[in-house]
Design a protein around this motif. Structure first.
Motif, short mmCIF file in Angstrom:
data_model
loop_
_atom_site.label_atom_id
_atom_site.label_comp_id
_atom_site.label_asym_id
_atom_site.label_seq_id
_atom_site.Cartn_x
_atom_site.Cartn_y
_atom_site.Cartn_z
N GLU A 88 -40.92 61.41 -43.87
CA GLU A 88 -41.45 60.56 -44.95
C GLU A 88 -41.89 59.22 -44.36
O GLU A 88 -41.14 58.58 -43.65
CB GLU A 88 -40.36 60.38 -46.02
N GLY A 107 -44.23 57.97 -53.16
CA GLY A 107 -45.59 58.29 -53.64
C GLY A 107 -45.65 58.14 -55.14
O GLY A 107 -45.38 57.06 -55.68
N GLY A 159 -49.65 54.31 -63.02
CA GLY A 159 -49.45 54.83 -61.67
C GLY A 159 -50.34 56.03 -61.43
O GLY A 159 -50.76 56.70 -62.38
C1 LIG Z 1 -47.14 57.14 -64.60
C2 LIG Z 1 -46.69 58.52 -64.27
C3 LIG Z 1 -45.90 59.23 -65.14
C4 LIG Z 1 -45.47 60.52 -64.81
N1 LIG Z 1 -44.66 61.20 -65.67
C5 LIG Z 1 -44.18 62.42 -65.33
C6 LIG Z 1 -43.27 63.10 -66.16
O1 LIG Z 1 -42.87 62.62 -67.21
N2 LIG Z 1 -42.85 64.34 -65.76
C7 LIG Z 1 -43.27 64.91 -64.61
O2 LIG Z 1 -42.85 66.03 -64.31
N3 LIG Z 1 -44.14 64.28 -63.81
C8 LIG Z 1 -44.60 63.05 -64.13
N4 LIG Z 1 -45.47 62.40 -63.29
C9 LIG Z 1 -45.99 63.14 -62.14
C10 LIG Z 1 -45.01 63.15 -61.00
O3 LIG Z 1 -44.77 61.84 -60.60
C11 LIG Z 1 -45.59 63.98 -59.85
O4 LIG Z 1 -45.77 65.31 -60.30
C12 LIG Z 1 -44.68 64.01 -58.65
O5 LIG Z 1 -44.30 62.74 -58.27
C13 LIG Z 1 -45.35 64.70 -57.46
O6 LIG Z 1 -44.48 64.61 -56.38
P1 LIG Z 1 -44.94 64.93 -54.89
O7 LIG Z 1 -43.70 65.06 -54.10
O8 LIG Z 1 -45.88 66.05 -54.89
O9 LIG Z 1 -45.80 63.68 -54.44
P2 LIG Z 1 -45.44 62.18 -54.07
O10 LIG Z 1 -44.40 61.62 -54.97
O11 LIG Z 1 -46.72 61.45 -54.00
O12 LIG Z 1 -44.79 62.29 -52.66
C14 LIG Z 1 -45.49 62.47 -51.48
C15 LIG Z 1 -44.75 61.77 -50.37
O13 LIG Z 1 -45.36 62.13 -49.14
C16 LIG Z 1 -45.30 61.02 -48.28
N5 LIG Z 1 -46.34 61.20 -47.26
C17 LIG Z 1 -47.66 61.44 -47.47
N6 LIG Z 1 -48.31 61.55 -46.30
C18 LIG Z 1 -47.39 61.37 -45.34
C19 LIG Z 1 -47.47 61.36 -43.92
N7 LIG Z 1 -48.63 61.53 -43.29
N8 LIG Z 1 -46.34 61.17 -43.23
C20 LIG Z 1 -45.16 61.01 -43.85
N9 LIG Z 1 -45.04 60.98 -45.19
C21 LIG Z 1 -46.14 61.17 -45.93
C22 LIG Z 1 -45.55 59.84 -49.21
O14 LIG Z 1 -45.10 58.62 -48.69
C23 LIG Z 1 -44.82 60.27 -50.46
O15 LIG Z 1 -43.50 59.76 -50.52
C24 LIG Z 1 -45.88 61.11 -63.59
C25 LIG Z 1 -46.67 60.37 -62.71
C26 LIG Z 1 -47.06 59.09 -63.04
C27 LIG Z 1 -47.89 58.35 -62.08
#
Ligand SMILES: Cc1cc2nc3c(=O)[nH]c(=O)nc-3n(C[C@H](O)[C@H](O)[C@H](O)COP(=O)(O)OP(=O)(O)OC[C@H]3O[C@@H](n4cnc5c(N)ncnc54)[C@H](O)[C@@H]3O)c2cc1C
Length: 809
Positions: free
Chosen positions: A35, A42, A324
């Protein structure tokens, strides 16, 4: 930092942490998550944390249901609280169409074991007291919803993964990826290199950038998303006291909003029409735990409706506004699985509802990596459902459309316009001129039906029979009684060549391959003996085969073919894509028409059913298959695109006195239904065995070896657990659309895979699966269409041409 691991997961959001946990749960402990900042950095940290089980795709809904059921286990294992608040959810219908949609949703949930039900607006007040009743007609109640603490939940996954042996490196950025000749990876970070077998892209907001490190442009785009948190509202506390429970979750389709309790106030989030993409080209690496500038004007139209629907909220102060970004694929479902064309590079991104879907994504991906199969039918979220046509700008248009439609109904006859037309054939304008209503088929424009002169070439969207009903009837009858022509460009077509071609292909297909000049229908199985493809294969030469399959599954199939191709170069497989496109002529007069266009003898004796020829048709060199999906006498004629117009004009000219008629995809699907032919991804999917699907004739158990044969032998010996059935439905003005529950003797036991109206046989028809133990010739069948149980009866033979004389005439 460790320098080797079996798997490196890039990204410590909720999805990456779930993948990591599930890998350890499957027994792979030498796994590592990298991470670039802190876990949750993210989109995860600012999520509203809501979760629910409902999804338009029942298979994705099942995985959402798994996610929701996982949290208690996670808390137990990790000792870390997920901050769970389980409270029922309601969806409010403010129009008759939305009420129908809710009834359909409840019905669809039945065979998945979901406990949803339709309730009155009065009853809905027991869960959400602020409803202005006059605006609503009814509601759907889902007892399995709630919200949680996004950060706590992500850390719970991470802690449980660590307990299973995983390591997590934070403040470590993956800067590039290099694949070594043996297929393993060098993960280059700002703190050193990690060598590993598999890389998982769980990069969330940066998933595109991580994809680009291996030359892949993933179809994901982040959208800004806003929700408000109100000040305390006295009525909230009053409800909590009097009802002894929290206020439930609400989706208000009309206001495009979701609401839930937060402390003594409320959260109100909006999927507004004027949604705004965030960082459409590149996600800045400098973006960390920060929020975007709120823009209340953008969500004002939705808020206005929400305040009308729930007047108590209008006077509540706003404590904070969260804006966000988070990512979406063009259809809003995740992108999961091995990426075609790359070895051991896995996708776990595009997850727009991490707290509803993250667990299911982790489970499916870890099954896939460890066992070679996701263990479920995850087509709805397979990264292979997109192809190279999903460019960045196309994705941008589709994601914006999808965002704005998050709480809209998609009617079964509704085509969505964004990003279209994208791929068109040389006949596109000609079809439009003749009244074609076009649909999108894997990015390609395809005629769906033809509006008669003087009528508008446009679908009136509805769950009921609509304005296309009579024109489609006319098209079907024209084919059955004379001859019709349709474009069949949207198939996948492949050429397989080389000294090893026959042996390789035979090792994949359950049916024996055809002889030169013949066609054969060939299902394909995975190692578990489940159907992963069905193809029409022609032997075109000693070491050359032509093969046709489903267009949407081309990447899915190429991924499988690449995994199984011999490495000695003895076989090459080339997808034609749009370099080979076709027209099909069908109906009892189609032979006469073809004969007018060719010097070859196409009489019934010389050119038999399931023959394949390369011949000149109307001055054009063509591959001709004597088979059509209509189940009638007919031919598919495949040509290079530059000749398609010439071919079409010749067909129309030569067929004029035979009454040749254009017919579209919808008529084709009705005609195939009258023959009880199955379709890929409806009747034939990786959750069914070939005997369950009734493909017995095409599955040889004693002739040759192929992948999945042992499992097929077992299925046959044990007896198929499910049975595919064909039904005539006593429908009113609404035919089945797919996924309706099948009731047998008063109990839901199965589901409809597809159906519609058979215009020639004048019957409403449906195909589906039930458990074999329920199958009785005299069973009492019903299908629940839009909430109403309609009687159905088993139809053993196809209602059109049960002896298959027409195809063979
Ligand atoms: C305002 C808002 C409200 C929301 N409400 C809901 C809700 O009520 N219910 C729900 O289910 N979802 C909700 N969501 C959606 C939810 O936040 C996402 O579905 C979820 O966070 C996706 O997670 P992820 O792990 O795929 O991505 P991310 O959280 O974006 O995580 C990706 C991670 O990868 C890391 N990364 C990327 N590239 C690299 C690299 N090259 N090297 C090392 N690390 C790296 C980043 O730093 C990050 O920490 C909401 C989103 C927002 C913005």
């Amino acid at each position: 930092m460790k320098t080797t691991a079996r798997v490196v997961v890039i990204g410590g959001g909720v999805v990456g942490c779930s993948v990591l946990y599930h890998l350890t749960k499957k027994g792979w402990s030498d796994v590592m998550l990298i991470e670039r900042d802190q876990l949750t950095s993210g989109s995860t940290w600012h999520a509203a944390g809501g979760f629910h089980t409902l999804n338009g795709d029942p298979n994705v809904a099942m995985l959402q249901s798994y996610t929701v059921s996982l949290y208690e286990e996670l808390e137990r294992i990790s000792g870390q609280s997920c901050g769970l608040h389980k409270s029922p959810g309601i969806m409010l219908a403010d129009t008759p169409e939305r009420m129908e949609f809710l009834k359909m949703t409840v019905a669809r949930g039945r065979y998945l074991g979901m406990e949803t039900e339709i309730i009155s607006v009065k009853e809905a007040l027991n869960y959400f007291p602020f409803i202005e009743e006059k605006y609503f007609l009814g509601a759907l109640l889902d007892p399995n919803e709630g919200h949680l603490d996004p950060s706590g939940t992500t850390y719970a996954y991470a802690k449980a993964a660590r307990l299973g042996g995983a390591t997590i490196e934070v403040q470590t950025k993956v800067e590039s990826l290099e694949q070594k000749p043996d297929g393993t990876w060098r993960v280059i970070t700002n703190k050193g290199v990690v060598e590993c077998e598999h890389v998982v892209n769980a990069g969330g907001l940066w998933a595109r950038e991580v994809g680009r490190m291996v030359g892949v442009e993933l179809p994901v785009l982040a959208m800004e998303h806003m929700y408000l948190v109100t000040d305390d509202i006295p009525e909230v506390e009053a409800f909590n006291k009097s009802a002894g429970k929290e206020i439930g979750h609400v989706i208000d389709f009309g206001a495009e909003s979701y609401l839930r309790q937060e402390g003594k106030g409320m959260v109100l989030g909006v999927y507004e029409q004027a949604g705004k993409p965030w960082s459409p080209k590149n996600t800045p690496w400098s973006f960390g735990q920060e929020l975007l500038q709120p823009d209340l004007d953008r969500i004002a139209p939705s808020l206005e409706i929400a305040f009308k629907h729930f007047p108590t909220l209008e006077n509540a102060g706003i404590k904070r506004v969260i804006n966000g970004p988070f990512t979406f694929a063009p259809d809003g479902n995740p992108l999961v699985g091995p990426v075609q064309g790359r070895t051991n590079f896995w996708s776990a991104c595009g997850v727009m509802a991490g707290f509803s879907q993250g667990g299911g994504v982790g489970l499916a991906l870890s099954n896939w990596m460890v066992d070679g199969d996701p263990g479920f039918d995850i087509w709805g979220m397979d990264v292979a459902r997109y192809g190279d046509w999903t460019t960045r700008n196309y994705t941008n248009a589709k994601v914006r459309e999808n965002y704005s439609r998050r709480f809209r109904i998609r009617f079964p006859n509704e085509e969505l316009p964004a990003g279209r037309p994208l791929q068109t054939t040389p006949l596109y304008d000609k079809f439009i001129e003749q009244g074609a209503v076009m649909g999108d088929s894997w990015g390609m424009e395809t005629p769906l039906w033809f509006a008669p002169k003087g009528t508008e070439a446009k679908d009136i969207v509805s769950f009921h029979r609509s304005n296309d009903f009579e024109p489609i009837k006319a098209e079907c009858k024209a084919v059955r009684n004379g001859v019709g022509v349709t474009e069949v460009a949207n198939f996948a077509k492949y050429e397989i060549k080389g000294p090893g071609a026959e042996a390789w292909l035979q090792g994949l297909m359950t049916n024996t391959l055809p002889k030169i000049g013949r066609l054969q229908l060939c299902p394909m199985l995975n190692h578990n003996g489940k159907i992963i493809g069905d193809f029409t294969i022609a032997k075109a030469g000693e070491e050359r085969f032509m093969m046709w399959g489903s267009s949407q599954a081309q990447v899915y199939h190429m991924r499988w073919f690449e995994q199984t191709l011999p490495t000695d170069g003895s076989v090459t497989i080339t997808p034609f894509g749009m370099k080979l496109i076709g027209l099909s002529i069908a109906g009892p007069k189609s032979r006469e028409l073809l004969q007018r266009l060719t010097d070859d003898d196409v009489s019934g004796e010389a050119f038999k059913f399931m023959d394949y020829r390369e011949m000149e048709v109307a001055t054009v060199r063509a591959h001709v298959n004597r088979v059509t999906y209509t189940g009638d006498l007919g031919y598919e004629i495949w040509v290079a695109p530059e000749y398609q117009r010439r071919l079409y004009e010749s067909i129309m000219e030569a067929g004029a006195d035979l009454g040749i008629t254009n017919f579209g995809m919808r008529a084709l699907l009705c005609l195939r239904l009258e023959k009880n032919f199955g379709t890929w991804f409806r009747e034939f999917r990786p959750i069914y065995g070939p005997f369950e699907a009734g493909l017995d004739r095409f599955v040889k158990l004693d002739k040759h070896e192929y992948i999945g044969k042992a499992a097929a032998i077992k299925e046959k010996a044990d007896g198929p657990k499910k049975t595919r059935i064909f039904m005539v439905v006593d429908a009113l003005d609404c035919d089945v659309m797919g996924d309706e529950p099948i009731w047998v003797d008063g109990k839901v036991v199965g589901w409809v895979t597809s159906g519609g109206y058979g215009h020639y046989v004048e019957q409403s028809l449906a195909q589906g699966y039930i458990p074999t133990e329920c199958f009785k010739p005299d069973m009492n069948l019903e299908i629940e269409i839009l909430g109403e149980r309609r009687p159905a009866r088993l139809q053993m033979d196809p209602p059109f041409d049960p002896e298959a004389k027409r195809m063979r005439m």
